[in-house]
Scaffold this motif. Structure first.
Motif, PDB file in Angstrom:
ATOM      1  N   ALA A 128       0.846  -1.199   0.000  1.00 60.05           N
ATOM      2  CA  ALA A 128       0.000   0.000   0.000  1.00 60.05           C
ATOM      3  C   ALA A 128       0.882   1.250   0.000  1.00 60.05           C
ATOM      4  CB  ALA A 128      -0.931  -0.002   1.206  1.00 60.05           C
ATOM      5  N   LEU A 129       1.977   1.216   0.763  1.00 61.98           N
ATOM      6  CA  LEU A 129       2.891   2.363   0.802  1.00 61.98           C
ATOM      7  C   LEU A 129       3.559   2.565  -0.551  1.00 61.98           C
ATOM      8  CD1 LEU A 129       4.448   4.594   2.198  1.00 61.98           C
ATOM      9  CD2 LEU A 129       6.058   2.893   3.050  1.00 61.98           C
ATOM     10  N   LEU A 130       4.001   1.447  -1.140  1.00 65.74           N
ATOM     11  CA  LEU A 130       4.668   1.529  -2.436  1.00 65.74           C
ATOM     12  C   LEU A 130       3.736   2.125  -3.491  1.00 65.74           C
ATOM     13  CD1 LEU A 130       7.400   0.689  -3.720  1.00 65.74           C
ATOM     14  CD2 LEU A 130       6.247  -1.375  -4.526  1.00 65.74           C
ATOM     15  N   LEU A 131       2.493   1.597  -3.543  1.00 66.59           N
ATOM     16  CA  LEU A 131       1.512   2.116  -4.504  1.00 66.59           C
ATOM     17  C   LEU A 131       1.236   3.593  -4.247  1.00 66.59           C
ATOM     18  CD1 LEU A 131      -1.274  -0.602  -4.942  1.00 66.59           C
ATOM     19  CD2 LEU A 131       0.172   0.413  -6.706  1.00 66.59           C
ATOM     20  N   SER A 132       1.127   3.951  -2.958  1.00 65.79           N
ATOM     21  CA  SER A 132       0.845   5.344  -2.611  1.00 65.79           C
ATOM     22  C   SER A 132       1.965   6.262  -3.080  1.00 65.79           C
ATOM     23  CB  SER A 132       0.666   5.487  -1.093  1.00 65.79           C
ATOM     24  OG  SER A 132      -0.433   4.734  -0.662  1.00 65.79           O
TER      25      SER A 132
ATOM     26  N   VAL B 229       4.168   5.598  -5.596  1.00 66.07           N
ATOM     27  CA  VAL B 229       4.248   5.604  -7.054  1.00 66.07           C
ATOM     28  C   VAL B 229       3.134   6.458  -7.657  1.00 66.07           C
ATOM     29  CG1 VAL B 229       3.991   4.138  -9.092  1.00 66.07           C
ATOM     30  CG2 VAL B 229       5.443   3.399  -7.205  1.00 66.07           C
ATOM     31  N   LEU B 230       1.927   6.357  -7.084  1.00 62.87           N
ATOM     32  CA  LEU B 230       0.795   7.109  -7.636  1.00 62.87           C
ATOM     33  C   LEU B 230       0.623   8.469  -6.963  1.00 62.87           C
ATOM     34  CD1 LEU B 230      -1.813   4.184  -7.694  1.00 62.87           C
ATOM     35  CD2 LEU B 230      -0.266   4.901  -9.526  1.00 62.87           C
ATOM     36  N   GLY B 231       0.938   8.531  -5.666  1.00 61.46           N
ATOM     37  CA  GLY B 231       0.612   9.716  -4.880  1.00 61.46           C
ATOM     38  C   GLY B 231       1.595  10.859  -5.050  1.00 61.46           C
ATOM     39  N   VAL B 232       2.900  10.566  -5.223  1.00 60.38           N
ATOM     40  CA  VAL B 232       3.889  11.642  -5.376  1.00 60.38           C
ATOM     41  C   VAL B 232       3.607  12.453  -6.643  1.00 60.38           C
ATOM     42  CG1 VAL B 232       6.331  12.161  -5.718  1.00 60.38           C
ATOM     43  CG2 VAL B 232       5.653  10.507  -3.973  1.00 60.38           C
ATOM     44  N   PRO B 233       3.388  11.784  -7.799  1.00 62.43           N
ATOM     45  CA  PRO B 233       3.035  12.577  -8.996  1.00 62.43           C
ATOM     46  C   PRO B 233       1.756  13.387  -8.797  1.00 62.43           C
ATOM     47  CG  PRO B 233       3.630  10.339  -9.615  1.00 62.43           C
ATOM     48  CD  PRO B 233       3.556  10.358  -8.124  1.00 62.43           C
ATOM     49  N   LEU B 234       0.769  12.794  -8.133  1.00 65.74           N
ATOM     50  CA  LEU B 234      -0.498  13.499  -7.928  1.00 65.74           C
ATOM     51  C   LEU B 234      -0.284  14.741  -7.069  1.00 65.74           C
ATOM     52  CD1 LEU B 234      -3.509  13.691  -8.303  1.00 65.74           C
ATOM     53  CD2 LEU B 234      -3.823  12.095  -6.406  1.00 65.74           C
ATOM     54  N   ALA B 235       0.511  14.586  -5.992  1.00 68.02           N
ATOM     55  CA  ALA B 235       0.768  15.720  -5.101  1.00 68.02           C
ATOM     56  C   ALA B 235       1.484  16.835  -5.872  1.00 68.02           C
ATOM     57  CB  ALA B 235       1.614  15.266  -3.908  1.00 68.02           C
ATOM     58  N   TRP B 236       2.439  16.446  -6.719  1.00 60.57           N
ATOM     59  CA  TRP B 236       3.186  17.453  -7.493  1.00 60.57           C
ATOM     60  C   TRP B 236       2.255  18.198  -8.442  1.00 60.57           C
ATOM     61  CZ3 TRP B 236       4.322  18.676 -12.545  1.00 60.57           C
ATOM     62  CH2 TRP B 236       5.345  19.619 -12.725  1.00 60.57           C
TER      63      TRP B 236
ATOM     64  N   ALA C  92      -6.346  -0.955   1.511  1.00 56.29           N
ATOM     65  CA  ALA C  92      -5.418  -0.198   2.361  1.00 56.29           C
ATOM     66  C   ALA C  92      -4.908   1.040   1.634  1.00 56.29           C
ATOM     67  CB  ALA C  92      -4.255  -1.092   2.784  1.00 56.29           C
ATOM     68  N   THR C  93      -4.672   0.916   0.324  1.00 55.67           N
ATOM     69  CA  THR C  93      -4.180   2.063  -0.442  1.00 55.67           C
ATOM     70  C   THR C  93      -5.251   3.153  -0.534  1.00 55.67           C
ATOM     71  OG1 THR C  93      -2.893   0.493  -1.749  1.00 55.67           O
ATOM     72  CG2 THR C  93      -3.054   2.734  -2.594  1.00 55.67           C
ATOM     73  N   PHE C  94      -6.494   2.708  -0.793  1.00 55.01           N
ATOM     74  CA  PHE C  94      -7.615   3.650  -0.880  1.00 55.01           C
ATOM     75  C   PHE C  94      -7.694   4.506   0.378  1.00 55.01           C
ATOM     76  CE2 PHE C  94     -12.067   4.828  -0.319  1.00 55.01           C
ATOM     77  CZ  PHE C  94     -12.486   5.160  -1.598  1.00 55.01           C
ATOM     78  N   ILE C  95      -7.517   3.860   1.529  1.00 55.05           N
ATOM     79  CA  ILE C  95      -7.656   4.559   2.797  1.00 55.05           C
ATOM     80  C   ILE C  95      -6.416   5.381   3.149  1.00 55.05           C
ATOM     81  CG2 ILE C  95      -7.904   4.181   5.299  1.00 55.05           C
ATOM     82  CD1 ILE C  95     -10.485   3.698   3.876  1.00 55.05           C
ATOM     83  N   SER C  96      -5.222   4.893   2.766  1.00 54.31           N
ATOM     84  CA  SER C  96      -4.004   5.510   3.309  1.00 54.31           C
ATOM     85  C   SER C  96      -3.313   6.486   2.358  1.00 54.31           C
ATOM     86  CB  SER C  96      -3.014   4.425   3.735  1.00 54.31           C
ATOM     87  OG  SER C  96      -2.580   3.691   2.608  1.00 54.31           O
ATOM     88  N   MET C  97      -3.498   6.342   1.036  1.00 55.07           N
ATOM     89  CA  MET C  97      -2.784   7.210   0.091  1.00 55.07           C
ATOM     90  C   MET C  97      -3.044   8.703   0.335  1.00 55.07           C
ATOM     91  SD  MET C  97      -2.462   6.850  -4.023  1.00 55.07           S
ATOM     92  CE  MET C  97      -4.209   6.947  -4.351  1.00 55.07           C
TER      93      MET C  97
END
Lengths: 269, 270
Positions: B66-70, B72-79, B143-148
């Motif tokens: 879940a952390l890895l997916l977050s 990979v997907l979340g850093v670009p989204l935040a940027w 877990a990713t849905f909730i934690s990302m």
């Protein structure tokens, strides 16, 4: 113009985040959902319409007790508060001292486990197990042996809850080895997974199958392979309302209640 | 600077101190309950039982993915949220905040109706050979849905607060957008990134409602530690308390690790 706002936001968010982090820890204990304040008020209010009775009941009794609720409330002039969960979960709540009046479980084991907190349980109903599939039985399930098929997604109840224990018992006796996709924490979740189409087949109580109507197809388990689950009901020793608790337990054996139970697919001993 | 601060502390009025003390008690007493009621005598034995170690390793696997997916997907989204001018940013930001305030069981229902076998894109997923309900992959998705969101929001906050002149300087020296991100932006927000990652991982480790509803409960496949605590509570409250203590210790360790980062970040900001 946005610079000062942008600078403030991270700090506020940090606080929010640290608060949210603690939430999952708190979410682990589930309450009984009854208001002790109201129960106290009922004790003082004599036998008016403001008397409340909290009943903890096995999930498989959901429909029949919801149906009985308005009948009993108008007949007896008390407010019924129904709290449904798996029998083991209810027993755990009783052990933790939940403020409730009556306990009805779907097996004697759960009830026996809280024997020191109940007043003489009586069996009010019996229930059989049945196989449920999607409407029209598209996978051609004919009996217990099919539950071993690799191409089916089978969902059972967890061995910690009565319906799961019974289900495992009849599968063992039939010599069928099942690899379930999930062991759900109560019988209604098993039924839901089948009605949603997430599981192909599940084992539930006959009454659950009846409540789902034509949203599921049932495959009967022969009596020789089946088990008969007993539903004991008892007033709790610590009941805030002991008189009404005893009255409700004896009402569960009245003609009116028996009729409701039988319509819902229960057997009455 | 220290003068007014210390005077304020000395003169703290009771009307503030009493509710504040109650707030601390409200949070501290239940946790103290776990610590004092835990079966310390055979704690090691209980936590080393195959049932617990199986759930623990599954929990580490699921929360790690879940952390890895977050990331990979979340850093670009935040940027993108912090730097780009894409339309509908406010809407996307609300969408990200939603899982943080949604009851996790509702998230589970939503996941079933969206990604379940009979869900909105169930047929499409099946064509790709993907089945999520009742699988470890499903637990990872829950877990990713909730934690990302924890990662995206933390990182976006840090990026927004960052002075853009460093990035502009990098650009004038000929660095591309991705080069700037890699060599200038990310190193500068590293403390926040690590803090966000730690929060994300801890939240994924604690995920219960969405996992139970969406992925089901099967030992070794989807039964993570929080689900095991829930089932243990029904037949073995002492065992449930022992596993709860383990999760509490992990959460406390994460907060302890974060403390330095947060203080560091705040100190620099001032």
């Amino acid at each position: 113009m946005t610079a000062p706002r942008a600078r403030r936001r991270p700090a506020a968010l940090r606080l929010l985040l640290s608060a949210l982090l603690v939430l999952p820890l708190a979410a682990c204990g589930s309450g009984g959902g009854s208001g002790p304040g109201d129960a106290d008020g009922a004790g003082a209010g004599a036998d008016g319409g403001d008397t409340a009775l909290t009943v903890l009941a096995a999930a498989s009794l959901t429909d029949v007790l919801e149906e009985a609720k308005p009948l009993y409330e108008s007949e007896r002039g008390v407010e019924l508060r129904l709290s449904f969960a798996g029998s083991q979960e209810l027993a755990a709540q009783v052990r933790e001292g939940v403020p409730a009046d009556v306990l009805v479980t779907a097996d004697s084991t759960s009830m026996d486990g809280v024997a020191d907190r109940t007043e003489g349980p009586v069996v009010i109903a019996e229930n059989e197990l049945t196989i449920v599939t999607a409407p029209g039985n598209p996978e051609d399930v004919t009996g217990l042996a099919d539950l071993a098929r690799e191409d089916l997604t089978v969902v059972l109840a967890a061995p910690e809850v009565p319906v799961g224990r019974y289900g495992q018992q009849i599968l063992d006796e039939a010599g069928v080895r099942v690899n379930p996709a999930s062991q759900e924490t109560n019988v209604r979740s098993v039924l839901t997974k089948v009605t949603l189409g997430e599981a192909d087949v599940g084992i539930v109580y006959a009454t659950d199958a009846a409540s789902a109507g034509d949203r599921v197809a049932t495959v009967t388990i022969p009596a020789a392979q089946n088990v008969l689950a007993e539903y004991p009901a008892a007033a709790l020793s610590e009941a805030p309302n002991p008189v009404e608790a005893a009255a409700f337990v004896s009402w569960l054996r009245s003609d009116r209640a028996v009729e409701l139970l039988e319509t819902a697919g229960f057997r009455v001993p | 600077m220290s003068g007014p601060a210390s005077r304020a502390t000395r003169g703290a009025p009771l009307v503030l101190v009493v509710p504040a003390a109650l707030a601390v008690l409200l949070l501290a007493v239940p946790l103290a309950g776990i610590v004092t009621r835990a079966p310390w005598g055979d704690l090691g034995e209980r936590l080393a039982s195959p049932r617990v170690t199986q759930a623990l390793s599954l929990s580490l696997l699921v929360s790690g993915w879940a952390l890895l997916l977050s990331l990979v997907l979340g850093v670009p989204l935040a940027w993108l949220l912090a730097r780009s001018r894409i339309p509908g940013k406010a809407l996307v930001r609300s969408l990200i905040l939603l899982p943080m305030v949604l009851p996790p069981t509702v998230a589970g229902v939503a996941l079933l109706q969206g990604f379940g076998r009979a869900g909105l894109v169930g047929d499409e997923l099946r064509l790709l050979g993907i089945t999520l309900p009742f699988t470890t992959a499903g637990a990872v998705v829950a877990a990713t849905f909730i934690s990302m969101p924890f990662l995206v929001i933390t990182l976006e906050g840090a990026l927004t607060g960052l002075d853009v002149q460093f990035e502009e300087a990098a650009a004038t020296m000929g660095a591309g957008t991705l080069q700037t991100l890699r060599y200038v932006t990310l190193p500068m927000v590293l403390p926040s990134l690590l803090a966000g990652a730690a929060l994300t991982w801890a939240r994924a480790l604690g995920e219960f409602g969405a996992t139970l509803t969406f992925a089901g409960n099967l030992p070794g496949v989807t039964q993570t530690l929080p689900l095991q605590v829930y089932l243990l509570m029904q037949e073995d409250p002492e065992g449930a308390t022992a596993v709860s203590l383990l999760l509490l210790a992990i959460a406390a360790a994460v907060l302890f690790g974060l403390r330095g980062r947060w203080l560091g970040a705040f100190a620099r900001r001032r």
